[in-house]
Enzyme design. Sequence first.
Site, short mmCIF file in Angstrom:
data_model
loop_
_atom_site.label_atom_id
_atom_site.label_comp_id
_atom_site.label_asym_id
_atom_site.label_seq_id
_atom_site.Cartn_x
_atom_site.Cartn_y
_atom_site.Cartn_z
N HIS A 1 0.87 -1.19 0.00
CA HIS A 1 0.00 0.00 0.00
C HIS A 1 0.90 1.23 0.00
CE1 HIS A 1 -2.76 2.98 1.87
NE2 HIS A 1 -3.74 2.19 1.51
N ASP B 1 2.93 -4.61 8.10
CA ASP B 1 1.74 -3.77 7.96
C ASP B 1 0.54 -4.71 8.11
OD1 ASP B 1 -0.53 -2.57 6.94
OD2 ASP B 1 0.45 -1.75 5.16
N GLN C 1 -4.66 -5.10 6.96
CA GLN C 1 -5.68 -6.00 6.39
C GLN C 1 -5.69 -7.36 7.08
OE1 GLN C 1 -7.99 -5.07 4.45
NE2 GLN C 1 -7.16 -3.10 3.82
N LYS D 1 -10.28 -0.61 10.58
CA LYS D 1 -10.40 -1.84 9.78
C LYS D 1 -10.64 -3.05 10.67
CE LYS D 1 -7.31 0.04 6.25
NZ LYS D 1 -8.04 0.38 5.04
N CYS E 1 -4.83 2.57 -3.59
CA CYS E 1 -3.60 3.08 -2.96
C CYS E 1 -2.46 2.10 -3.15
CB CYS E 1 -3.80 3.39 -1.48
SG CYS E 1 -4.99 4.67 -1.17
N1 PMP Z 1 -1.79 -0.76 4.58
C1 PMP Z 1 -2.75 -1.48 4.01
C2 PMP Z 1 -2.44 -2.87 3.52
C3 PMP Z 1 -4.03 -0.95 3.90
O1 PMP Z 1 -5.00 -1.66 3.33
C4 PMP Z 1 -4.28 0.37 4.37
C5 PMP Z 1 -5.65 1.00 4.24
N2 PMP Z 1 -6.27 0.79 3.03
C6 PMP Z 1 -3.24 1.05 4.97
C7 PMP Z 1 -2.01 0.46 5.06
C8 PMP Z 1 -3.42 2.42 5.50
O2 PMP Z 1 -4.29 2.44 6.58
P1 PMP Z 1 -4.84 3.80 7.17
O3 PMP Z 1 -5.34 4.61 6.01
O4 PMP Z 1 -5.92 3.40 8.10
O5 PMP Z 1 -3.68 4.47 7.86
#
Ligand code: PMP
Length: 418
Positions: free
Chosen positions: A135, A212, A215, A238, A376
């Site tokens: 991401h 990270d 998910q 999430k 993203c």
């Molecule tokens: N890493 C992953 C794999 C994600 O799916 C996301 C959110 N889509 C993020 C990081 C970022 O999370 P946040 O926007 O809640 O900081």
Amino acid sequence: MKRAADDPNVAAPSLDVKRLREDFPVLQRSVRGRPLVYLDSAATTQKPRAVIDAVARHYAEENANIHRGVHLLSELATTAYESAREKVRALLNAADVREIVFVRGTTEAINLVASSYGRGRVGSGDEVLITAMEHHSNIVPWQMLCEEMGARLRVAPIDDRGALDLEAFERLVGPRTKLVAVTHVSNALGTVNPVREIVAMSHARGVPVLLDGAQAVAHQTVDVQALGCDFYAFSGHKLFGPTGIGVLYGRAELLEAMPPWQGGGDMIASVTFEKTTYNVLPYKFEAGTPHIAGVIGLGAAIDYVQSVGLDRIAAWEDSLLAHGTALLEALPGVRLVGTAPDKAAVLSFVLDGVHAHDVGTILDQDGIAIRTGHHCAQPVMDRFGIPATARASLAFYNTLEELEALAAGLRKVAEVFA
Ligand code: PMP
């Protein structure tokens, strides 16, 4: 989180989804005159009543600032805040509550590590290793760090199914590698990474690992001690919790050695104009008034998810994934993007001759909420040579019927563009 190709007809694990759905007020509403079919949980999960109530109760009954009040409300709020920290510790099986730092979300957690850990450890000519499925929030902070320090960002490749090339990864962990930062589960592809192996390979070369977990946490049991990772980041929103709150887990030894990230109230032990000394962990990294209600809501979300049972959630989501995969594979013109052998309940796909945004817009007319775009993860789209995908991402509150509604909706989309 098992294999996408598992038999969809295996006995459904015991999860009373119909009953559990009643815990989520928003799932009761209709959208454009149709029952809401919410298939966008990778973007954010819906919130159970228990979380909404915990946040409301905090504001209605015990709102006060924490850590510095001598009055009852401040004591109550502090106790609620700190007991949520213990819930996070238990959720991740961290060794110590001092290792749980509250931040705004995964993005902020990664930025904290890039800044505080990265600036001290990554120098000119050093390397930070990520993968091709990250991401943006696990790319850009490292890119910024590398630019600043004259270091190099290395990227481990993925194959055509969206699985990490583990051999290539291992070859890239070299003498200049100062940190490995890898997603546990890919939001764009659903790939579940072999994080234990990744940690073992990296540690064998003395390289710390950040995972990270954005998910992962809502879909499977995560045990940071068993994984052996050095940092683990996730977002409350999430995990059925509020937005604006998240967690950085860091091994105490590393966090102790890291300088504070932001300065301000609460992160200090004493301040004079000549010198400031810093607070102990985890407060050293929690400058200013935190998102108290968010933390309390996150605590309620953890209680909730544990009452449902993460193992049962994982088993049910496996059934949903298998069913959804079979339905989509049977649709002419649909091509799944992300078919790794170890996959989470994320169905990213393209439909021949139709832009993903059109797919999403037409499905929305039937109350079906999916995400479309690059998620993203633009480098993932580049890897597959596509501008965007449509993505249905699932949580335990989804049903087989909702997947059938998705398939029916997609048949309609195909007809419109036929
Ligand atoms: N890493 C992953 C794999 C994600 O799916 C996301 C959110 N889509 C993020 C990081 C970022 O999370 P946040 O926007 O809640 O900081």
